[in-house]
Structures are given as C-alpha cells and as structure tokens.
Design a protein around this motif. Structure first.
Motif, PDB file in Angstrom:
ATOM      1  N   GLU A 142       0.823  -1.214   0.000  1.00 43.28           N
ATOM      2  CA  GLU A 142       0.000   0.000   0.000  1.00 43.28           C
ATOM      3  C   GLU A 142       0.858   1.266   0.000  1.00 43.28           C
ATOM      4  O   GLU A 142       0.565   2.216  -0.713  1.00 43.28           O
ATOM      5  N   VAL A 143       1.915   1.253   0.815  1.00 48.36           N
ATOM      6  CA  VAL A 143       2.782   2.435   0.858  1.00 48.36           C
ATOM      7  C   VAL A 143       3.513   2.580  -0.487  1.00 48.36           C
ATOM      8  O   VAL A 143       3.647   3.688  -1.005  1.00 48.36           O
ATOM      9  N   GLY A 144       3.910   1.463  -1.075  1.00 45.33           N
ATOM     10  CA  GLY A 144       4.530   1.504  -2.401  1.00 45.33           C
ATOM     11  C   GLY A 144       3.580   2.102  -3.424  1.00 45.33           C
ATOM     12  O   GLY A 144       3.974   2.916  -4.271  1.00 45.33           O
ATOM     13  N   SER A 145       2.323   1.725  -3.321  1.00 42.61           N
ATOM     14  CA  SER A 145       1.309   2.251  -4.239  1.00 42.61           C
ATOM     15  C   SER A 145       1.121   3.756  -4.019  1.00 42.61           C
ATOM     16  O   SER A 145       0.970   4.523  -4.969  1.00 42.61           O
ATOM     17  N   GLN A 146       1.156   4.179  -2.752  1.00 39.83           N
ATOM     18  CA  GLN A 146       0.968   5.600  -2.443  1.00 39.83           C
ATOM     19  C   GLN A 146       2.096   6.483  -2.980  1.00 39.83           C
ATOM     20  O   GLN A 146       1.861   7.640  -3.338  1.00 39.83           O
ATOM     21  N   VAL A 147       3.329   5.936  -3.027  1.00 43.59           N
ATOM     22  CA  VAL A 147       4.434   6.750  -3.559  1.00 43.59           C
ATOM     23  C   VAL A 147       4.550   6.621  -5.084  1.00 43.59           C
ATOM     24  O   VAL A 147       5.453   7.166  -5.697  1.00 43.59           O
ATOM     25  N   GLY A 148       3.627   5.899  -5.679  1.00 43.36           N
ATOM     26  CA  GLY A 148       3.545   5.818  -7.140  1.00 43.36           C
ATOM     27  C   GLY A 148       4.525   4.853  -7.777  1.00 43.36           C
ATOM     28  O   GLY A 148       4.897   5.026  -8.944  1.00 43.36           O
ATOM     29  N   ALA A 149       4.953   3.843  -7.033  1.00 42.90           N
ATOM     30  CA  ALA A 149       5.902   2.873  -7.590  1.00 42.90           C
ATOM     31  C   ALA A 149       5.179   1.808  -8.414  1.00 42.90           C
ATOM     32  O   ALA A 149       4.056   1.420  -8.069  1.00 42.90           O
ATOM     33  N   VAL A 150       5.833   1.355  -9.483  1.00 44.70           N
ATOM     34  CA  VAL A 150       5.344   0.171 -10.197  1.00 44.70           C
ATOM     35  C   VAL A 150       5.677  -1.000  -9.296  1.00 44.70           C
ATOM     36  O   VAL A 150       6.823  -1.130  -8.861  1.00 44.70           O
TER      37      VAL A 150
END
Lengths: 263, 210
Positions: free
Chosen positions: A173-181
C-alpha cells in the motif's frame, strides 16, 4: 522399506526419488539438445525490465525485498534469481538499487549477488554497499523502516518476491501511495490476495520459482520446470483417485490410498 | 573453486538433512540435532554483521550530516544502549523487560494496527467494479462480510451459511491448488540447488546459467 526409512516418511522419500528421476530425465534431454516444451509467458517477470526502465527514466531508485524469509527458505532462493537480473539491469542503466533485509544472513548473500551483477555489467564502481540495508529482525520494526525509506527515497519500482506475513499489505500500500510500479510474488496464500489488489503484477505461488529459469532461458532449468508440471499431473491424478475411493467405492476408513500415503 | 566449493557444501548439507530426516540411521544418531546446532551457531555469529551494517550506514549519516541524521543518532544510541543493558542485566532484567514491554511492544502493535486502514484502502481499489472478475470479487467479499458480521444474519439468516460455503469450498480449493504448486516448486528448486543447476545465490546473471 520401513527398516530403512523413518515411519511416516517412506512415501515422502519415494516421492522425492520419483521427482529426482523426472528432473534427471528432462535435464538429460535438455543437455542432449532435444526439444523441451516451452513455458508460458509470465507477465510479472516480463514487467521487470519495464519497471527498471521506468525508474531510470524518472531518476528514482528501485527497491527490492525478499520479505521475512530466512536464508534457508526456498522463496529466498527464488528471490535471488530475480535480484541478480534486476541488479544487472540497474547496473547497465545506471539506476540506483536499494535492497532492504530483515535477515542479516540474507543481507550478506544479497550484497554478494548485487556486487557480482554490477561486476558482470562492467560497472563495479557503481555498486554502493550502503544501499543493501539490514533494517531490523523485528517484523514491524522492519516494516516501519521500509515505509520510512519509501517516504524519503520514493522508489519508482518496488519488487517484492519471497515469503511475506502481515507486513505484505503495508509495504504494498505504501509503495502504491508513492507511485511505484509494483511487482510482487509469494507462496503465502494468506498474503496473496493483498498483493493482487495492491500491486501491478503478482507472481502467484510456484511462479516465483520459475523466475531464474524464465529469465535465463536456460534449457536445463526449463527442463526442471517441465518435470514439475509432470509431477503436478501425477498429484492431480492421485487427488482424483483418492476422491473416487473416498466417496464412491469404499468407506472412508478403508481408503487404501490414504493409508499408503501415511506410510 | 570459488563457485565449486559452495556447491559442494550445499550438496553435503542437503544430503545430511535428507538422511537425518528420512532414514532410520539418521534419526537414530539424531543427525539433524547437530546440523540445527551448527545452523544456530552460524546465525548467532552472523548477527554482528547486521549490527555492523546498521552502525556503518547510520554512522556515515551522522558523520556527513545527511538529512534526518538525528534519527540515525536515536537508532544508534537505542541499539547499542539496549545491547549493553542486556549484557549487564540479562534478558530477564527489570529495566530490559520494562523497555521491551512498554516501548517496543507498543510501537510494534501500533504498526500492526495500521493494517486495518491499509485493508480499507486496498479493499476500495479492489472492489471498484471495472471488470467481470472484480464484480465476482465484490459479490463474494460482500457475502463473506455479511456472513461474518452480526448484522448480516439479522438481515437474512442464510448469509452465515453462504459465507461458510464460500470460505470452505471455493476458497479452500483455490488456496490448496496454489499451495500444492508452491510446495512442488519449492521441492524442485531445492533439487536444482542440490544438483548445482540453480546458482542464483552465487551471484550475478551467470549464477543461474549452467
């Protein structure tokens, strides 16, 4: 047979021997240059190049983790197959690679893999040992540290392959929030749904073990995957026979297949 | 020899584990007890590698006054002070336990509890009806949630049965399918490592190529 094998492990040992034979046959065929069936396209592994390319274009790092697995877990070995490839690409494209670890033993292996990959790419000077980070042996201590790294470094690609527990969703979720693939993969059936909803690509179960064969396209490794598929057919057949015996032919307490498998 | 030696050690270790686990002789001499003890010993010795890595990275942060270096000071002081306290008092020491129970456990629980918010945000994304699969997921999830919550059975008594059926039959079947594949994959990976075909752990792209 029971004089040699510990009671309860006879079938395990025989199953292993049978699998060894299947793998040996396929490896021999591959070495002899005979035709080996092709393996299906795995979207998550195809996307690795795209993820590193994106991070390079954005000038942001790639983050990799193997989760909470230890040095002797098969999932960690699967991760190492992916790590070598990703590190090689990062070295070629001059993209920063951050690897975080919860296990100090895995960290030492990761360091060597990444260093070797940079060496093979002809850029040993670009390897930064400070980017291979041991964070904490505590599950949520590790998670907190990774969340902090995500917030500060904002990776453009997050590759999570290995064995994960409750931290899986937080990381994804945090990865998704920072816009990472995000490319994830695990054999943990409890965490797979979280990865599927939060990541762009997910390697489901056994797909993570196909990584090194898929990436290297080495026929000997591909051959071992085909042997695995043969074996899977055998297991499905055993499940079907067991179901028929249990439900149609005889009473449950006289299921000879179940009794045999307990030996 | 740099590549061969680890492969030989791996093969011997793997064979010892198999003989210790499966054979009567291995079980009799408690072979696995020795290998487990060796494993623990190596693990404990390697622990300092982790502590040194942390100290080096955060020490450099402090030395070069990198952004947020104050947090590195907190980490270094906390880690080494707690280590010294543990050595002096032992792991059952009063202060050592106090710090563990009143600081560490609470921080740990805080991070764990944040999961509920992440579940909500992930569920929101998953349940947006965009495809046929997402619709099936939404219906199944709604049925399971209604079956598990007291409100569901108040609305319709059969929600509980529907929820249990979904969890027991399709959910268990798919999970077991994935698990069987994963076990087999792990099995074959172990075999590849034992035979020295899989060499990814030895590093680099050439690691997995024979």
């Amino acid at each position: 047979m029971n004089a040699f094998f510990v009671k309860g492990y006879t079938v395990d040992a025989l199953a292993m021997i049978l699998l060894c034979i299947a793998v040996w046959v396929l490896i021999t065929r591959a070495r002899a240059g005979m035709k080996i069936p092709a393996i299906n396209k795995i979207a998550g592994l195809e996307a690795l190049d795209e993820a590193v390319g994106r991070a390079t274009e954005m000038g942001r790092p790639v983050h990799t983790t193997h989760g909470l697995g230890g040095v002797s877990d098969a999932e960690t070995f699967a991760f190492w197959g992916v790590l070598g490839h990703v590190a090689n690409m990062c070295a070629k494209y001059d993209c920063r690679l951050i690897n975080t670890c919860r296990s100090y033993l895995v960290m030492t292996v990761n360091t060597e893999i990444i260093k070797q990959s940079y060496l093979e790419a002809g850029r040993p000077d670009a390897f930064n040992p400070d980017d291979v980070r041991y964070l904490s042996p505590s599950q949520f201590g590790y998670t907190t540290a990774v969340v902090g790294i995500f917030a500060r470094e904002k990776p453009a690609a997050n590759i999570m392959v290995g064995y994960f527990y409750a931290e899986a969703l937080t990381l994804a979720e945090v990865g998704s929030q920072v816009g990472a693939v995000q490319i994830s993969g695990t054999t943990s059936t409890a965490q797979l749904p979280f990865f599927v909803v939060a990541c762009d690509y997910t390697l489901i179960g056994e797909e993570i073990y196909a990584a090194s064969a898929y990436i290297s396209k080495n026929p000997v490794l591909v051959g071992s995957l085909v042997a695995e598929d043969w074996y899977k057919i055998l297991i499905i057949a055993a499940v079907l026979v067991g179901t028929v015996i249990a439900n149609v032919i005889g009473p449950k307490d006289k299921n000879w297949l179940a009794e045999f498998l307990k030996k | 020899m740099r590549k061969e030696l680890p492969l030989i050690i791996t093969l011997i270790g793997g064979l010892l584990a198999m003989v210790g686990k499966w054979t009567v002789w291995g079980d009799h001499i408690k072979l696995l007890t020795y290998t487990d003890q060796f494993d623990t010993l190596v693990g404990v010795m390697a622990m300092m590698v982790g502590a040194i890595n942390l100290t080096r990275i955060h020490g450099l942060n402090v030395q070069r006054r990198r952004s947020g270096y104050a947090f590195s000071i907190v980490l270094l002081v906390a880690m080494w002070a707690y280590f010294v306290l543990g050595v002096i008092e032992g792991y059952q020491g009063k202060n050592f336990r106090w710090i563990y129970n009143n600081l560490y456990r609470n921080m740990d629980a805080t991070m764990f509890s944040m999961l509920c918010f992440y579940i909500a945000s992930a569920a929101y994304r998953a349940f947006r009806i965009r495809t046929r699969e997402a619709t099936v997921l939404l219906i199944a999830a709604a049925l399971v949630m209604l079956g598990k919550a007291p409100l569901g059975e108040t609305i319709w008594a059969k929600f509980g049965d529907a929820s249990n059926w979904i969890m027991r039959i399709p959910n268990t079947a798919s999970m077991r399918g994935i698990a069987i594949g994963a076990y087999l994959g792990g099995f074959v990976t172990a075999l590849r490592i034992l035979l020295g075909i899989e060499r990814a752990h030895l590093g680099g792209m050439g690691g997995s190529v024979q």
